[in-house]
Write an enzyme that holds these catalytic residues in place. Sequence first.
Site, PDB file in Angstrom:
ATOM      1  N   HIS A  49      -1.535  -9.771   0.474  1.00  0.00           N
ATOM      2  CA  HIS A  49      -1.851 -10.082   1.874  1.00  0.00           C
ATOM      3  C   HIS A  49      -1.983 -11.593   1.891  1.00  0.00           C
ATOM      4  CE1 HIS A  49      -3.697  -5.803   2.225  1.00  0.00           C
ATOM      5  NE2 HIS A  49      -2.392  -5.799   2.314  1.00  0.00           N
ATOM      6  N   GLU A  78       7.705   0.950   3.693  1.00  0.00           N
ATOM      7  CA  GLU A  78       7.406  -0.492   3.699  1.00  0.00           C
ATOM      8  C   GLU A  78       8.465  -1.283   2.954  1.00  0.00           C
ATOM      9  OE1 GLU A  78       3.775  -1.578   1.572  1.00  0.00           O
ATOM     10  OE2 GLU A  78       3.648  -3.437   2.729  1.00  0.00           O
ATOM     11  N   ARG A 136       4.408   6.520   5.020  1.00  0.00           N
ATOM     12  CA  ARG A 136       4.574   5.086   5.305  1.00  0.00           C
ATOM     13  C   ARG A 136       5.846   4.647   4.622  1.00  0.00           C
ATOM     14  NH1 ARG A 136      -0.090   3.449   4.083  1.00  0.00           N
ATOM     15  NH2 ARG A 136       0.123   2.633   1.967  1.00  0.00           N
ATOM     16  N   ASP A 193       2.664   3.302  -2.765  1.00  0.00           N
ATOM     17  CA  ASP A 193       2.631   1.915  -2.293  1.00  0.00           C
ATOM     18  C   ASP A 193       2.344   1.075  -3.523  1.00  0.00           C
ATOM     19  OD1 ASP A 193       2.059  -0.564  -1.190  1.00  0.00           O
ATOM     20  OD2 ASP A 193       0.868   0.247   0.469  1.00  0.00           O
ATOM     21  N   ASP A 226       5.693  -5.743  -2.310  1.00  0.00           N
ATOM     22  CA  ASP A 226       4.800  -4.758  -1.680  1.00  0.00           C
ATOM     23  C   ASP A 226       5.689  -3.697  -1.016  1.00  0.00           C
ATOM     24  OD1 ASP A 226       2.784  -3.397  -0.397  1.00  0.00           O
ATOM     25  OD2 ASP A 226       2.258  -5.027   0.970  1.00  0.00           O
ATOM     26  N   GLU A 263       5.805  -2.145   7.748  1.00  0.00           N
ATOM     27  CA  GLU A 263       5.267  -0.923   7.139  1.00  0.00           C
ATOM     28  C   GLU A 263       4.605   0.029   8.136  1.00  0.00           C
ATOM     29  OE1 GLU A 263       1.708  -1.668   4.712  1.00  0.00           O
ATOM     30  OE2 GLU A 263       2.106  -3.802   4.919  1.00  0.00           O
ATOM     31  N   HIS A 287      -3.040   1.173  11.522  1.00  0.00           N
ATOM     32  CA  HIS A 287      -2.975  -0.172  10.920  1.00  0.00           C
ATOM     33  C   HIS A 287      -1.876  -0.985  11.588  1.00  0.00           C
ATOM     34  CE1 HIS A 287       0.614   1.022   8.644  1.00  0.00           C
ATOM     35  NE2 HIS A 287      -0.017   2.103   8.254  1.00  0.00           N
ATOM     36  N   ASP A 297     -19.214  -7.690 -23.311  1.00  0.00           N
ATOM     37  CA  ASP A 297     -18.594  -8.983 -23.606  1.00  0.00           C
ATOM     38  C   ASP A 297     -17.069  -8.930 -23.479  1.00  0.00           C
ATOM     39  OD1 ASP A 297     -18.180  -7.340 -25.708  1.00  0.00           O
ATOM     40  OD2 ASP A 297     -18.731  -8.774 -27.270  1.00  0.00           O
ATOM     41  N   HIS A 349       2.355  -7.865   7.313  1.00  0.00           N
ATOM     42  CA  HIS A 349       1.544  -9.037   6.975  1.00  0.00           C
ATOM     43  C   HIS A 349       2.387 -10.028   6.206  1.00  0.00           C
ATOM     44  CE1 HIS A 349       1.338  -7.226   2.939  1.00  0.00           C
ATOM     45  NE2 HIS A 349       1.104  -6.076   3.550  1.00  0.00           N
ATOM     46  N   TYR A 373       0.053   9.260   9.970  1.00  0.00           N
ATOM     47  CA  TYR A 373      -0.890   9.949   9.083  1.00  0.00           C
ATOM     48  C   TYR A 373      -1.557  11.066   9.880  1.00  0.00           C
ATOM     49  CZ  TYR A 373      -0.058   5.330   7.146  1.00  0.00           C
ATOM     50  OH  TYR A 373       0.555   4.169   6.707  1.00  0.00           O
ATOM     51  N   HIS A 405      -5.908   3.131   1.725  1.00  0.00           N
ATOM     52  CA  HIS A 405      -5.973   2.391   0.462  1.00  0.00           C
ATOM     53  C   HIS A 405      -6.465   3.288  -0.683  1.00  0.00           C
ATOM     54  CE1 HIS A 405      -5.875  -1.808   2.560  1.00  0.00           C
ATOM     55  NE2 HIS A 405      -4.701  -1.244   2.482  1.00  0.00           N
TER      56      HIS A 405
HETATM   57  N1  GLY Z   1      -0.323  -2.575  -0.389  1.00  0.00           N
HETATM   58  C1  GLY Z   1      -1.164  -2.874   0.704  1.00  0.00           C
HETATM   59  C2  GLY Z   1      -0.390  -3.044   1.924  1.00  0.00           C
HETATM   60  O1  GLY Z   1       0.664  -2.481   2.059  1.00  0.00           O
HETATM   61  O2  GLY Z   1      -0.735  -3.790   2.786  1.00  0.00           O
HETATM   62 MN    MN Z   2       1.929  -1.886   0.555  1.00  0.00          MN
HETATM   63 MN    MN Z   3       1.782  -4.207   2.803  1.00  0.00          MN
END
Ligand code: GLY
Ligand code: MN
Ligand code: MN
Length: 433
Positions: A357, A403, A401, A256, A267, A380, A346, A36, A350, A384, A239
């Site tokens: 996103h 970003e 990465r 991240d 982000d 970003e 990737h 609950d 975005h 890798y 992720h």
């Molecule tokens: N944090 C997810 C991305 O960078 O798209």
């Molecule tokens: Mn990110």
């Molecule tokens: Mn991102």
Amino acid sequence: MEPIDFAAHRRALLSQLPAGSVLVLCAAEETTRSNDTEYHFRQDSDFFYLTGFNEPDAVLVLRPGQSPESVIFVRPSDKLAEIWHGRRLGKQKAAETLGLDQAFELAELESELPGLVSGAENLAYLPGHSARGDALVADLLTRLRAGFRQGLSAPAQMQDLRPLLHDLRLFKSEAEVALMAQAARISARAHVRAMQACQPGLYEYQLEAEIRHECAMAGARDMAYNSIVGGGENACILHYTENDAPLKDGDLVLIDAGCEFQGYAADITRTFPVNGQFSEEQKALYQIVLEAEKAAVAMLKPGISIKDANAVALKILVGGLVELGILEGEVDSLIEEEAYKPYYMHGLGHWLGIDVHDVGDYRTPDRGRQLEPGMVITVEPGLYIGPDAEVDPRWRGIGIRIEDDVLITEEGHRNLTVDVPKEIEEIEALMAG
Ligand code: GLY
Ligand code: MN
Ligand code: MN
């Protein structure tokens, strides 16, 4: 900070709906965590954008040009429920507080909603967005069709709100930009704190805790998404959110993480050495990603697309991999053959907004939409080199990465996340200090 003008969001949307439209939109529901108890509530992004209202279960009805034009159904005031579970705005205060024409209790949906929608030619909603929303609309249509003897009539046309609503969300107002800039500043400070706190032997989730602490203390209680804190080869899992491994001397750690500030997301990704000093291999790969990232950010302005910026970043990434002997061949053909895909799998970035996103049409599968002032995007790029990569073993298990969050302006762009260092010397100096 200037408050967000949610009424302006509603006006902008309604001005684009065809005459004779009625809009119906549901708030998010609470989600059970166990037995609950519920997960911490997060409002539906579209519902938030149009109301600023943060309670579950509500239903918004907008009827452009009619009276009442804006109606909300809310949870009832309930002394017992409020003692146990928390305050509710309630029907008495809802209309005035939210700047709407009229409020009802949710229990009145059945009796009131058909009359509010009857006679409309076009019903605008979000088909397939939530089971409750779909069921509400299906039930509504059934009641309207069955009620023809009482003078009720069902709309002949259904409209998916997404194209209009999500294109509006793509263009941020000044007030929205101010909140996003604040989300970015807070998140940048959180990354700085994590760099300063980092040392071998800490667990990834302990760095995550540093990030969350800094964000909460600065007024951002929620993160915009599950933080990724990946040491060593964990950084190669895009992720990764387990965040449960100890950080090792000699490894890099990729973080991240970004907060949500008053409904708007940041982000940010930074990658730095657990012990404060980059190794030669880490430096070499890092510098390639950094140059790709800086080149992509530098070219952002109206008229450029994410696709254009990705092409520039890709040339630098692939050129760098060739220089290090990780890829062999000619840069353009390696790009053509997508030979980089095992190491950069990737996209470049975005939309960013209420959702991390964020919504909005990218046009074409490779994000060829021209950027316009008021849009906010992430940049970003990454590299890798997985633990099993078919490369010289010295490169293996390194994931990087970088970003940043970038606002497109009339003149070009504004990087919202400059407060967290990304140059090698800056990071080393910060971590030494
Ligand atoms: N944090 C997810 C991305 O960078 O798209
Ligand atoms: Mn990110
Ligand atoms: Mn991102």
